[in-house]
Motif scaffolding. Structure first.
Motif, PDB file in Angstrom:
ATOM      1  N   LEU A 178      -1.589 -14.932   1.996  1.00  0.00           N
ATOM      2  CA  LEU A 178      -0.328 -14.317   1.879  1.00  0.00           C
ATOM      3  C   LEU A 178      -0.180 -13.390   0.488  1.00  0.00           C
ATOM      4  CD1 LEU A 178       2.039 -16.714   3.476  1.00  0.00           C
ATOM      5  CD2 LEU A 178       1.286 -14.716   4.495  1.00  0.00           C
ATOM      6  N   ALA A 179      -0.456 -14.452  -0.603  1.00  0.00           N
ATOM      7  CA  ALA A 179      -0.195 -13.606  -1.900  1.00  0.00           C
ATOM      8  C   ALA A 179      -1.166 -12.589  -2.281  1.00  0.00           C
ATOM      9  CB  ALA A 179      -0.197 -14.623  -2.955  1.00  0.00           C
ATOM     10  N   GLY A 180      -2.160 -12.633  -1.867  1.00  0.00           N
ATOM     11  CA  GLY A 180      -3.382 -11.860  -1.954  1.00  0.00           C
ATOM     12  C   GLY A 180      -3.208 -10.469  -1.143  1.00  0.00           C
ATOM     13  N   TRP A 181      -2.405 -10.469   0.146  1.00  0.00           N
ATOM     14  CA  TRP A 181      -2.644  -9.304   0.763  1.00  0.00           C
ATOM     15  C   TRP A 181      -2.067  -8.106   0.288  1.00  0.00           C
ATOM     16  CZ3 TRP A 181       0.090  -5.635   3.276  1.00  0.00           C
ATOM     17  CH2 TRP A 181      -0.447  -5.171   4.533  1.00  0.00           C
ATOM     18  N   PRO A 182      -0.974  -7.814  -0.415  1.00  0.00           N
ATOM     19  CA  PRO A 182      -0.866  -6.495  -1.041  1.00  0.00           C
ATOM     20  C   PRO A 182      -1.719  -6.225  -2.115  1.00  0.00           C
ATOM     21  CG  PRO A 182       0.762  -8.203  -1.639  1.00  0.00           C
ATOM     22  CD  PRO A 182       0.062  -8.840  -0.706  1.00  0.00           C
ATOM     23  N   GLY A 183      -2.217  -6.972  -2.853  1.00  0.00           N
ATOM     24  CA  GLY A 183      -3.221  -6.583  -3.812  1.00  0.00           C
ATOM     25  C   GLY A 183      -4.648  -6.164  -3.304  1.00  0.00           C
ATOM     26  N   ALA A 184      -5.022  -6.685  -2.124  1.00  0.00           N
ATOM     27  CA  ALA A 184      -6.185  -6.367  -1.484  1.00  0.00           C
ATOM     28  C   ALA A 184      -6.246  -5.060  -0.844  1.00  0.00           C
ATOM     29  CB  ALA A 184      -6.461  -7.498  -0.613  1.00  0.00           C
ATOM     30  N   ARG A 185      -4.991  -4.880  -0.152  1.00  0.00           N
ATOM     31  CA  ARG A 185      -4.879  -3.425   0.183  1.00  0.00           C
ATOM     32  C   ARG A 185      -4.526  -2.260  -0.893  1.00  0.00           C
ATOM     33  NH1 ARG A 185      -5.256  -7.714   3.303  1.00  0.00           N
ATOM     34  NH2 ARG A 185      -5.567  -7.198   5.327  1.00  0.00           N
ATOM     35  N   LEU A 186      -4.131  -2.586  -1.714  1.00  0.00           N
ATOM     36  CA  LEU A 186      -3.818  -1.681  -2.937  1.00  0.00           C
ATOM     37  C   LEU A 186      -5.285  -1.515  -3.540  1.00  0.00           C
ATOM     38  CD1 LEU A 186      -2.455   0.211  -4.885  1.00  0.00           C
ATOM     39  CD2 LEU A 186      -1.895  -1.580  -6.290  1.00  0.00           C
ATOM     40  N   THR A 187      -6.206  -2.357  -3.585  1.00  0.00           N
ATOM     41  CA  THR A 187      -7.696  -2.480  -4.259  1.00  0.00           C
ATOM     42  C   THR A 187      -8.306  -1.521  -3.507  1.00  0.00           C
ATOM     43  OG1 THR A 187      -7.214  -4.492  -5.490  1.00  0.00           O
ATOM     44  CG2 THR A 187      -9.655  -3.466  -5.074  1.00  0.00           C
ATOM     45  N   ALA A 188      -8.242  -1.603  -2.006  1.00  0.00           N
ATOM     46  CA  ALA A 188      -8.937  -0.947  -1.174  1.00  0.00           C
ATOM     47  C   ALA A 188      -8.574   0.493  -1.300  1.00  0.00           C
ATOM     48  CB  ALA A 188      -8.721  -1.445   0.060  1.00  0.00           C
ATOM     49  N   VAL A 189      -7.179   0.928  -1.321  1.00  0.00           N
ATOM     50  CA  VAL A 189      -6.959   2.354  -1.377  1.00  0.00           C
ATOM     51  C   VAL A 189      -7.282   2.918  -2.719  1.00  0.00           C
ATOM     52  CG1 VAL A 189      -4.589   3.707  -1.717  1.00  0.00           C
ATOM     53  CG2 VAL A 189      -4.672   1.852  -0.079  1.00  0.00           C
ATOM     54  N   LEU A 190      -7.240   2.056  -3.944  1.00  0.00           N
ATOM     55  CA  LEU A 190      -7.621   2.756  -5.087  1.00  0.00           C
ATOM     56  C   LEU A 190      -9.175   2.905  -5.080  1.00  0.00           C
ATOM     57  CD1 LEU A 190      -5.079   1.090  -7.327  1.00  0.00           C
ATOM     58  CD2 LEU A 190      -4.954   3.239  -6.361  1.00  0.00           C
ATOM     59  N   ALA A 191     -10.114   1.919  -4.646  1.00  0.00           N
ATOM     60  CA  ALA A 191     -11.299   2.005  -4.471  1.00  0.00           C
ATOM     61  C   ALA A 191     -11.716   3.479  -3.659  1.00  0.00           C
ATOM     62  CB  ALA A 191     -11.945   0.853  -3.952  1.00  0.00           C
ATOM     63  N   THR A 192     -10.926   3.794  -2.686  1.00  0.00           N
ATOM     64  CA  THR A 192     -11.195   4.615  -1.785  1.00  0.00           C
ATOM     65  C   THR A 192     -10.982   6.177  -2.252  1.00  0.00           C
ATOM     66  OG1 THR A 192     -10.817   3.507   0.310  1.00  0.00           O
ATOM     67  CG2 THR A 192     -10.454   5.990   0.170  1.00  0.00           C
ATOM     68  N   VAL A 193      -9.778   6.109  -3.147  1.00  0.00           N
ATOM     69  CA  VAL A 193      -9.480   7.404  -3.806  1.00  0.00           C
ATOM     70  C   VAL A 193     -10.134   7.691  -4.922  1.00  0.00           C
ATOM     71  CG1 VAL A 193      -7.315   7.476  -2.583  1.00  0.00           C
ATOM     72  CG2 VAL A 193      -7.363   6.375  -5.157  1.00  0.00           C
ATOM     73  N   SER A 194     -10.675   6.710  -5.838  1.00  0.00           N
ATOM     74  CA  SER A 194     -11.364   6.960  -7.144  1.00  0.00           C
ATOM     75  C   SER A 194     -12.828   6.615  -7.069  1.00  0.00           C
ATOM     76  CB  SER A 194     -10.984   5.915  -8.112  1.00  0.00           C
ATOM     77  OG  SER A 194     -11.227   4.450  -7.652  1.00  0.00           O
ATOM     78  N   GLY A 195     -13.420   6.381  -5.687  1.00  0.00           N
ATOM     79  CA  GLY A 195     -14.860   6.285  -5.673  1.00  0.00           C
ATOM     80  C   GLY A 195     -15.687   7.247  -5.550  1.00  0.00           C
ATOM     81  N   PRO A 196     -17.077   7.197  -5.492  1.00  0.00           N
ATOM     82  CA  PRO A 196     -17.805   8.294  -5.217  1.00  0.00           C
ATOM     83  C   PRO A 196     -17.787   8.987  -3.762  1.00  0.00           C
ATOM     84  CG  PRO A 196     -19.026   6.683  -6.470  1.00  0.00           C
ATOM     85  CD  PRO A 196     -17.772   6.176  -5.953  1.00  0.00           C
ATOM     86  N   ASP A 197     -17.369   8.394  -2.834  1.00  0.00           N
ATOM     87  CA  ASP A 197     -17.643   8.574  -1.424  1.00  0.00           C
ATOM     88  C   ASP A 197     -16.227   8.150  -0.672  1.00  0.00           C
ATOM     89  OD1 ASP A 197     -17.997   9.516   1.104  1.00  0.00           O
ATOM     90  OD2 ASP A 197     -19.939   8.586   1.298  1.00  0.00           O
ATOM     91  N   PRO A 198     -15.192   8.851  -1.072  1.00  0.00           N
ATOM     92  CA  PRO A 198     -13.797   8.678  -0.045  1.00  0.00           C
ATOM     93  C   PRO A 198     -13.938   8.452   1.330  1.00  0.00           C
ATOM     94  CG  PRO A 198     -13.314  10.024  -2.004  1.00  0.00           C
ATOM     95  CD  PRO A 198     -14.918  10.000  -1.766  1.00  0.00           C
TER      96      PRO A 198
END
Length: 317
Positions: free
Chosen positions: A201-221
């Protein structure tokens, strides 16, 4: 100075402190919490979910209470409040140590010293290193970098933005308890159930934010979005799935598959089936992506905290 600015300045100072200092070799606050949690476990342990839930409540609740008392003690001083937030952030994040361990293994692999890489891997994750070749070690490192970017950095910043110092300490306490008792061994299958569920439960929001930021800042969005949508739900962890899938798609590699923990073999679904096999050079690429995600997360969390406080109605109006 408002609470939003206190968090923004303090969290930035804490991340800079982590960048410059990393984790201390001795006397780390998280290690002290682990020893205290171990002492509580020795008193409370029963092969029962209820006793495990009590253990979780005592340890995580104690960390939140400590943070609350400390924050109240310095609330009249802006400088002390920023310093406390900075110290708490430094204590609970682990991005620099994560990058350092990953790069140490990556350099060993680049030098062709697979035995040195195997010897170092347990410092980063719980895989059985003897069963892994160079590419398998590299894959384990990339997966650990992805997951720990969420667990060791972004999740803490999210809860710091929500709850200040108590949120920072509470998240790290929950995450540490999960690592200690949240696995499905014979001893902890029932006793660690509450810690594992609370960590999810505690990790749910951070995991989704991490995934979003990896998507927008990675080499292949686009690749990250595709892998996240197609494969995240296949992962046995509700939080590691989106994070590892988005990292896999962003880096253009395949993650998941067969792995071994403590002599137990698991066959996990492959994430980003269209990607290539992980190579040694992908360790550095994963570390760089993790660092970009870290600083973007600081901006998002600090900005959200500032915006929320600015929109909150003032008392007496």
């Amino acid at each position: 100075m408002g609470a939003g600015r206190v968090f923004a300045y303090g969290a930035a100072a804490g991340l800079i402190g982590d960048l410059l200092l990393g984790d201390p070799r001795r006397g780390h606050p998280v290690a002290a919490f682990g020893r205290a949690a171990g002492a509580v476990e020795r008193v409370l342990w029963r092969d029962h979910r209820g006793w495990g839930a009590l253990h979780t409540a005592v340890c995580a609740g104690g960390a939140v209470a400590l943070g609350s008392v400390a924050a109240r003690a310095v609330r009249t001083s802006t400088v002390a409040s920023v310093a406390l937030t900075g110290a708490a952030t430094w204590a609970v994040v682990g991005g620099t140590s994560l990058a350092r361990e990953a790069r140490t293994i990556g350099r060993a692999l680049e030098a062709g010293d697979v035995e040195a890489a195997r010897a170092r891997l347990p410092h980063l994750c719980g895989r059985d290193p003897q069963s892994l070749d160079a590419d398998g070690i590299a894959r384990a490192v990339v997966e650990s970098v992805a997951e720990n970017t969420s667990d060791a950095v972004v999740g803490a910043l999210v809860w710091g933005a929500v709850g200040g110092v108590p949120g920072l300490l509470g998240f790290r306490a929950v995450n540490t308890l999960d690592a200690m008792v949240g696995h499905k061994s014979a001893r902890y299958r029932r006793y660690g159930w509450a810690s594992a569920r609370l960590d999810d439960l505690a990790g749910w929001p951070g995991a989704r934010l991490t995934a979003v930021l990896a998507t927008v800042s990675g080499p292949d969005p686009r690749g990250a979005v595709r892998a996240w949508r197609a494969d995240a739900a296949k992962h046995p962890s509700p939080n590691a799935g989106p994070v590892e899938a988005s990292f896999a798609g962003a880096l253009g590699v395949r993650l998941g598959g067969t792995l071994s923990y403590g002599g137990r073999v698991e066959h996990r679904p492959v994430l980003n089936t269209e990607g290539r096999a992980v190579g040694t050079r992908d360790v550095e690429r994963a570390v760089r992506l993790s660092k970009r995600v870290t600083w973007l997360a600081l901006g998002v969390c600090a900005g959200a905290r500032l915006l929320t406080r600015a929109r909150s109605p003032k008392r007496g109006t």
